[in-house]
Design a protein around this motif. Structure first.
Motif, short mmCIF file in Angstrom:
data_model
loop_
_atom_site.label_atom_id
_atom_site.label_comp_id
_atom_site.label_asym_id
_atom_site.label_seq_id
_atom_site.Cartn_x
_atom_site.Cartn_y
_atom_site.Cartn_z
N TRP A 215 0.71 -1.25 -0.10
CA TRP A 215 0.02 -0.01 -0.17
C TRP A 215 0.99 1.22 0.02
O TRP A 215 0.40 2.35 0.26
N PHE A 216 2.28 1.06 0.06
CA PHE A 216 3.03 2.35 0.00
C PHE A 216 2.75 3.16 -1.29
O PHE A 216 2.42 2.45 -2.50
N GLU A 268 -0.94 2.51 3.67
CA GLU A 268 0.20 1.78 4.19
C GLU A 268 0.45 1.60 5.61
O GLU A 268 0.74 0.51 6.19
#
Length: 309
Positions: A215-216, A268
């Motif tokens: 999710w970064f 993230e």
């Protein structure tokens, strides 16, 4: 030279180098690069990154095993565990790869049966090994790639192959959109190198190294995440930090600690926090704390049979 799949080559090269080091040889980067038909930069990366946990040292222009770590010392538990993990990864990648790597790993483990089993759910990429080889070659040579992804043609500057939660991704910069994107490797079609090279952005490379999970967002400037870790999980965070950016800022009398790490997006951060429920608490920033509490509230409503409001 063996023309087997690229990841097969990497593991074969590393285990061969380790075997020779443990046998007492001193090895030259230049000679190894010629022997394995790779660049000296690749061999330097082997020593400086891939083999960093082993007791090796550089003396002049050559590498050797540190004194006292001959083949009879390979039973050191850290090294054995590292080899066990390598063997598990090999099995996860594919049966063909596993069979080719087992003999070499067996030699390094010196026929010792470990009371250790590593469970790493990494997807099988045997059928995509040629694509992996092409991608790594493009990354190493900083060559732009063309391929189709989700039925759209792409021109991408490839930076890194990563594995998030067992799934393989290519991280690359797309000049057309001006964004860094994650491409699920099994959905890449018709990849081919172009005649154009690019100059990697060192700041971007550093940012990619700090990714916490899938999710970064590499297009966002990282922000600091201030966390309180309860005593129950402190020993685990000291053994393996949450992130390369983790640093300790306070240690409480009751055994709790406060740490700061960097994240690039709320999803993230929340995904990381969920892994450590209920012992990792957000102190700041407020927007992450609120998003996390909302996620927990939604989970509780659904657990109790209520739809989200």
């Amino acid at each position: 030279m063996n023309k087997s799949h690229d990841y097969d080559k990497i593991l074969t090269r590393l285990t061969t180098i380790l075997q020779r080091l443990y046998s007492g040889e001193t090895l030259s980067v230049t000679e190894l690069a010629e022997e394995f038909n790779v660049s000296t930069k690749t061999i330097q990366r082997d020593f400086n990154e891939r083999l960093i946990r082993f007791p090796i040292e550089k003396t002049g222009r050559r590498w050797r095993m540190q004194q006292g770590f001959g083949i009879e010392k390979i039973q050191d538990i850290d090294n054995l565990l590292t080899l066990q993990i390598l063997e598990t990864i090999a099995g996860s990648i594919g049966k063909g790869f596993e069979a080719r790597s087992k003999a070499l790993l067996g030699k390094l483990k010196n026929a010792t049966q470990l009371p250790i089993q590593s469970y790493l759910p990494i997807e099988d990429i045997t059928s995509h090994a040629a694509l992996f080889s092409l991608l790594e070659s493009a990354i190493t040579s900083s060559t732009a790639l063309r391929f189709n992804y989700h039925e759209k043609p792409r021109l991408v500057h490839p930076y890194r192959i990563v594995n998030f939660d067992g799934y393989w991704y290519l991280l690359g910069f797309e000049p057309k959109s001006g964004l860094v994107k994650k491409f699920y490797i099994k959905e890449i079609r018709g990849a081919e190198p172009t005649e154009h090279s690019f100059i990697p952005d060192p700041k971007l490379k550093e940012r990619l190294e700090g990714a916490l999970n899938a999710w970064f967002d590499p297009n966002c400037e990282p922000f600091e995440l201030h966390l309180l870790a309860k005593r129950a999980i402190v020993k685990y965070l000291e053994r393996r930090p949450l992130s390369p950016s983790q640093h300790l800022i306070a240690r409480h009398a009751n055994g709790d600690i406060e740490v700061v790490i960097k994240a690039t997006s709320v999803p993230e951060a929340v995904e990381l926090l969920k892994t450590w429920l209920p012992d990792l608490i957000v102190l700041a920033p407020t927007f992450v704390k609120e998003a996390y509490e909302k996620t927990l509230s939604l989970a509780l409503r659904r657990e109790n049979g209520h739809d989200a409001v």
